[in-house]
Design a protein around this motif. Structure first.
Motif: not given
Length: 261
Positions: A142, A146, A149, A151-152, A170, A173-177, A225
């Motif tokens: 992660a 980041r 930058h 995203s997958s 997951h 890295l919830p924002e990553v495919t 959170t």
């Protein structure tokens, strides 16, 4: 979540009832709870074992054709590294990140260990030295993702290890495919797992680790959170301290060798 009504656990029970993804089942006795847990554990084990992938993605499938920003290999077998290098050579990603590498190993040595000669791929391989478990792999990756930058990513690990790895990744890295690329070790007989003692032991151990990871991730989700953030900061600090300790150990050893000579 099954529970026996208990005033001391009332706040936790109310939190679980308020969570949309959690089903609560009140029980009358502890014995009923033990029997339910044993049945659920056994049924879950069968589901876990029967859903382990028995092959990597088909070459013509959408997942196999789809490129990603990165390929991430979790150490634990030469088959994983070879699969990651083959994907990188095929142009499936810009960079390959190998997480959980022993701190004295460099890229050229890793390529030699995988019986591949260092070449054009060497510049596109990054090694992570801090992680020593799957949660650490996810945290280390992660940070790197980041910083780049990206995203997958395409996740390469053993087939029996994939479900727990995806859970940890997951969560980190919830924002990553994520695209799974399971590797099938020849020594793991998934098709008839119950007939092989070694494979049965491996799957049972991995299933129990998955349950513990799932419980931790679910509990952190219930806590909220802020608690998740604090624990992740603590985990990253632990990773940083581990990295610093590894560097200091290596430097101290090099200084001792220099002094002796």
């Amino acid at each position: 979540m099954a529970f026996v009504p208990d005033a001391g656990l009332a706040p936790l029970i109310e939190l679980a009832r308020a969570e949309p993804g959690v089903t609560t089942v009140p029980l009358s006795t502890e014995e009923e709870g033990v029997a339910m847990c044993c049945g659920a554990w056994l049924g879950g084990l069968i589901w876990f074992a029967e859903t382990i992938p028995q092959a990597p993605p088909e070459p013509g499938s959408a997942d196999a054709r789809r490129p990603t920003d990165a390929i991430v290999v979790l150490t634990g077998g030469s088959e994983r590294l070879i699969a990651g290098l083959e994907l990188l050579a095929a142009g499936q990603a810009k960079k390959l990140f190998v997480s959980g590498v022993y701190h004295t190993v460099d890229v050229r040595e890793l390529l030699k260990l995988s019986r591949l000669a260092p070449g054009e791929l060497e510049c596109c391989i990054v090694l992570g030295y801090a992680a020593d478990n799957t949660a650490g792999n996810a945290a280390e990756t992660a940070d790197w993702m980041r910083a780049e930058h990206f995203s997958s990513l395409r996740l390469v690990t053993a087939n029996y290890h994939m479900r727990r790895s995806l859970l940890e990744f997951h969560d980190a890295l919830p924002e990553v495919t994520l695209i799974a690329h399971p590797v099938v070790p020849p020594s793991v007989k998934v098709a008839d797992w119950w007939q092989f003692h070694g494979t049965t032991t491996l799957i049972v151990n991995e299933y129990n680790k998955y349950l513990l990871a799932l419980a931790r991730v679910s509990l952190l989700s219930l806590l909220g959170t802020s608690a998740v953030y604090e624990l992740r900061v603590q985990a990253r600090n632990d990773v940083s301290r581990t990295r610093a300790a590894s560097v200091n150990t290596a430097c101290g050893r090099d200084a001792s060798i220099a002094a002796a000579t």
